[in-house]
Design an enzyme around this catalytic site. Structure first.
Site, short mmCIF file in Angstrom:
data_model
loop_
_atom_site.label_atom_id
_atom_site.label_comp_id
_atom_site.label_asym_id
_atom_site.label_seq_id
_atom_site.Cartn_x
_atom_site.Cartn_y
_atom_site.Cartn_z
N ASP A 106 0.99 -1.27 -0.03
CA ASP A 106 0.09 0.01 -0.13
C ASP A 106 1.17 1.40 -0.07
OD1 ASP A 106 -1.60 2.09 0.35
OD2 ASP A 106 -2.57 1.21 2.15
N ASN A 133 3.09 5.57 -10.49
CA ASN A 133 1.87 5.61 -11.22
C ASN A 133 0.77 5.59 -10.38
OD1 ASN A 133 0.01 5.05 -13.43
ND2 ASN A 133 -0.07 3.16 -12.34
N GLY A 135 -2.43 5.70 -8.32
CA GLY A 135 -3.45 6.82 -7.88
C GLY A 135 -4.79 6.33 -8.02
N SER A 186 -1.47 14.92 -13.66
CA SER A 186 -2.43 15.29 -14.63
C SER A 186 -2.53 16.56 -15.14
CB SER A 186 -3.81 14.90 -13.62
OG SER A 186 -4.90 15.01 -14.55
N TYR A 199 -9.19 15.52 -6.05
CA TYR A 199 -8.02 14.93 -7.18
C TYR A 199 -7.29 15.72 -8.03
CZ TYR A 199 -6.86 12.12 -10.89
OH TYR A 199 -6.19 11.45 -12.02
N ASN A 200 -7.72 17.14 -8.44
CA ASN A 200 -6.99 18.11 -8.90
C ASN A 200 -5.80 18.56 -7.89
OD1 ASN A 200 -8.94 17.84 -10.88
ND2 ASN A 200 -9.82 19.63 -10.33
N ALA A 201 -6.25 18.80 -6.72
CA ALA A 201 -5.40 19.33 -5.74
C ALA A 201 -4.09 18.43 -5.53
CB ALA A 201 -5.87 19.50 -4.51
N SER A 202 -4.49 17.08 -5.40
CA SER A 202 -3.30 16.23 -5.08
C SER A 202 -2.44 15.70 -6.30
CB SER A 202 -4.22 14.65 -4.89
OG SER A 202 -4.64 14.34 -6.02
N LYS A 203 -2.93 16.09 -7.45
CA LYS A 203 -2.09 15.85 -8.72
C LYS A 203 -1.29 17.28 -8.71
CE LYS A 203 -3.20 12.01 -10.20
NZ LYS A 203 -2.27 10.95 -10.47
#
Length: 322
Positions: A106, A133, A135, A186, A199-203
């Site tokens: 993990d 990779n 995600g 991304s 999701y946007n913030a993590s990328k």
């Protein structure tokens, strides 16, 4: 100090434009020379190079395993879904990889990242490339907040810390081999779409971290930051199902993306955006942020501020009447 700040505010903007135009032609010529050089340079030979791929059981990670396998790389495939990982490893071997190991881990847990790096180095004796990779993601925004972080923290734990932990564990070995890190971010990191805020913030955090790391590492370890668009994976299909408008965007197959990533990394590229036409979104967002925001609100059917105000006014009137 206030006077200095005012002087800088007044002087630096015009000076920066002068500097920009002065350097534009030399930088353009330099980039052209690099492009020509890449046309005549052969790709890096990946035969018997040791490559770790996280999230290798499906999607982009699975296709990267096959792409590297065709190049004769030695593979260490990491995922939490061991049943699928076995099948991926078998096919990678059949495509040409001399040796493939699979590791249950993990990536959001630091001890698991130590585990898969140590097992890889113990088995192969070295590490040449780490592909971050792994995600996860699903449509989520502020309207989904219910005072419970369990729906949000897994995304940041896997997408951001899952890459950072593995990288920190692998850096000592990659320094020895003068290897490379590939991180899958991304397009949404710099052109965010609504209802995907976490999701946007993590990328976006990935890009900031690895750009900083690239500066800190100097030329010791190469770093390729990949910003894919809409890809034919489980996540991509889920996004299209949730937002019909996304179905209008042409999707790239995971196998095509994997080949592009491998070639880009072998060339030593700093960045890769695939499909490449999505690069036009970056200057659009930077130069015309109001237009970009308006267009996205229109496309996703998000009411304007004026509409919200009118609706609130009507609601208040209705409550008074009732």
């Amino acid at each position: 100090m206030a006077a200095i700040q005012k002087l800088l505010n007044f002087a630096l903007p015009p000076l920066s434009f002068v500097l920009l135009f002065t350097l534009m032609l030399p930088i353009l010529l330099f980039n052209i020379l690099l492009y020509v050089r890449q046309l005549f340079c052969t790709d890096e030979n990946m035969e018997n190079k040791v490559v770790v791929i996280t999230g290798a059981a499906s999607g982009i990670g699975e296709q990267l395993a096959y792409a590297y396998g065709r190049r004769g790389a030695l593979l260490s495939l990491v995922d939490i879904r061991m049943d699928k990982l076995v099948a991926v490893a078998d096919r990678a071997r059949s495509l040409g990889s001399p040796d493939v190991i699979i590791i249950h881990a993990d990536v959001s847990k630091l001890q698991d990242c130590h585990l898969f790096v140590d097992q890889t180095v113990n088995h192969f004796g070295r590490l040449d490339c780490l592909v971050n990779n792994a995600g996860i993601g699903w449509p989520s925004g502020f309207q989904d907040w219910n005072n419970d972080d369990s729906q949000f923290t897994p995304v940041t734990d896997v997408n951001f810390w899952g890459s950072v932990y593995g990288t920190l564990c692998a850096i000592p070995h990659l320094k020895t081999s003068k290897g490379r890190i590939i991180v899958i971010s991304s397009v949404l990191a710099w052109f965010p779409l609504p209802r995907l805020s976490i999701y946007n913030a993590s990328k976006a955090a990935l890009i900031s971290y690895y750009e900083t790391l690239r500066i800190e590492l100097g030329w010791t370890i190469g770093i390729t930051i990949v910003t894919p668009g809409l890809i034919k994976t489980d996540l991509g299909s889920r996004v299209v199902e949730e937002e019909e408008i996304m179905g209008l965007i042409p999707m790239v197959s995971a196998s095509e993306l994997a080949e592009s990533i491998l070639k880009s990394a072998c060339r030593g590229d700093m960045y890769l955006t695939e499909p490449s036409w999505m690069k036009v979104l970056f200057p659009l967002k930077v130069l015309y942020p109001q237009v970009a925001d308006w267009a996205l609100r229109f496309m996703f059917g998000i009411p304007s501020k004026e509409t919200n105000s009118r609706n609130k006014g009507h609601s208040a009137t209705e409550r008074k009447i009732l």
